[in-house]
Design a protein around this motif. Structure first.
Motif, short mmCIF file in Angstrom:
data_model
loop_
_atom_site.label_atom_id
_atom_site.label_comp_id
_atom_site.label_asym_id
_atom_site.label_seq_id
_atom_site.Cartn_x
_atom_site.Cartn_y
_atom_site.Cartn_z
N HIS A 180 11.41 9.76 1.19
CA HIS A 180 11.40 11.21 1.25
C HIS A 180 11.35 11.85 -0.14
O HIS A 180 10.73 12.89 -0.32
N ALA A 181 12.01 11.24 -1.10
CA ALA A 181 12.04 11.79 -2.44
C ALA A 181 10.65 11.86 -3.05
O ALA A 181 10.33 12.79 -3.79
N LYS A 182 9.82 10.88 -2.75
CA LYS A 182 8.46 10.82 -3.28
C LYS A 182 7.42 11.31 -2.28
O LYS A 182 6.24 11.37 -2.61
N ASN A 183 7.88 11.64 -1.07
CA ASN A 183 6.98 12.03 0.01
C ASN A 183 5.84 11.02 0.16
O ASN A 183 4.66 11.39 0.20
N THR A 184 6.23 9.78 0.23
CA THR A 184 5.27 8.68 0.26
C THR A 184 5.62 7.71 1.38
O THR A 184 6.80 7.44 1.64
N VAL A 185 4.60 7.21 2.05
CA VAL A 185 4.75 6.19 3.07
C VAL A 185 4.13 4.91 2.55
O VAL A 185 3.05 4.93 1.94
N LEU A 214 0.83 -1.18 0.00
CA LEU A 214 0.00 0.00 0.00
C LEU A 214 0.87 1.25 0.00
O LEU A 214 1.94 1.27 0.60
N SER A 215 0.40 2.28 -0.67
CA SER A 215 1.10 3.55 -0.74
C SER A 215 0.23 4.66 -0.19
O SER A 215 -0.99 4.65 -0.37
N CYS A 216 0.86 5.61 0.46
CA CYS A 216 0.19 6.79 0.99
C CYS A 216 0.97 8.01 0.52
O CYS A 216 2.08 8.25 0.98
N ALA A 217 0.38 8.75 -0.39
CA ALA A 217 1.03 9.94 -0.94
C ALA A 217 0.32 11.19 -0.45
O ALA A 217 -0.90 11.24 -0.40
N ALA A 218 1.11 12.20 -0.12
CA ALA A 218 0.56 13.46 0.37
C ALA A 218 1.36 14.62 -0.21
O ALA A 218 2.39 15.00 0.34
N SER A 219 0.90 15.15 -1.31
CA SER A 219 1.58 16.24 -1.98
C SER A 219 1.60 17.49 -1.11
O SER A 219 0.60 17.83 -0.47
N GLY A 220 2.75 18.17 -1.10
CA GLY A 220 2.88 19.40 -0.36
C GLY A 220 3.01 19.22 1.14
O GLY A 220 2.93 20.20 1.88
N TYR A 221 3.23 18.01 1.57
CA TYR A 221 3.33 17.70 2.99
C TYR A 221 4.69 17.11 3.30
O TYR A 221 5.15 16.19 2.61
N THR A 222 5.33 17.63 4.33
CA THR A 222 6.61 17.08 4.76
C THR A 222 6.40 16.18 5.97
O THR A 222 5.63 16.51 6.88
N THR A 223 7.08 15.06 5.96
CA THR A 223 6.95 14.11 7.06
C THR A 223 7.90 14.39 8.22
O THR A 223 7.83 13.72 9.24
N ASN A 224 8.78 15.36 8.04
CA ASN A 224 9.78 15.65 9.06
C ASN A 224 9.14 15.98 10.41
O ASN A 224 8.29 16.86 10.51
N ASN A 225 9.55 15.25 11.42
CA ASN A 225 9.07 15.44 12.79
C ASN A 225 7.57 15.23 12.94
O ASN A 225 6.95 15.77 13.85
N ARG A 226 7.01 14.45 12.06
CA ARG A 226 5.59 14.15 12.10
C ARG A 226 5.36 12.66 11.92
O ARG A 226 6.24 11.93 11.50
N CYS A 227 4.14 12.23 12.23
CA CYS A 227 3.77 10.83 12.16
C CYS A 227 2.86 10.55 10.97
O CYS A 227 2.04 11.39 10.59
N THR A 228 3.00 9.37 10.41
CA THR A 228 2.08 8.86 9.42
C THR A 228 1.65 7.46 9.87
O THR A 228 2.49 6.63 10.19
#
Length: 125
Positions: free
Chosen positions: A76-81, A20-34
């Protein structure tokens, strides 16, 4: 506020795998949870796994029911979890939701700000 988009669900037989993929355009995961959650028929929402993108490296958590079978990771390159699921069981059948922009404190993730529409995972015996 972020709106993540899930993909990768489908129907597989027991023992199979899905990613499964989770993409969030314009969102940085730094110091945050997914996080990944799931809702099975007739059951309450359940936390499956989360990943905290900490400065010292990612911190992950898995529910006991999926530990050793599922792997959560980030690109991080794709901003995807991602949620890599192996050795799938019929009891894994559920709608899977990605939750983004969560807080981290007291050694846990909480207060997610953005939720996706979900992707269905069906595992047959």
């Amino acid at each position: 506020q972020v709106q993540p988009v899930e993909s990768g669900g489908g129907s597989v037989q027991a023992g199979g795998s899905l990613r499964l993929s989770c993409a969030a355009s314009g969102y940085t995961t730094n110091n945050r949870c997914t996080g990944w959650f799931r809702v099975a028929p007739g059951k309450e929402r359940e936390l499956v796994a989360y990943i905290y993108d900490g400065a010292g490296g990612p911190l992950t958590y898995y529910d006991d029911s999926v530990k050793g079978r599922f792997t959560i990771s980030q690109d991080h390159a794709k901003n995807t979890v991602y949620l890599e699921m192996t050795s799938l069981k019929p009891e894994d059948t559920a709608m899977y939701y990605c939750a983004a922009d969560g807080r981290f404190g007291l050694r846990t993730c909480y207060d997610y700000k953005g939720w996706g529409q979900g992707t269905q995972v069906t595992v047959s015996s």
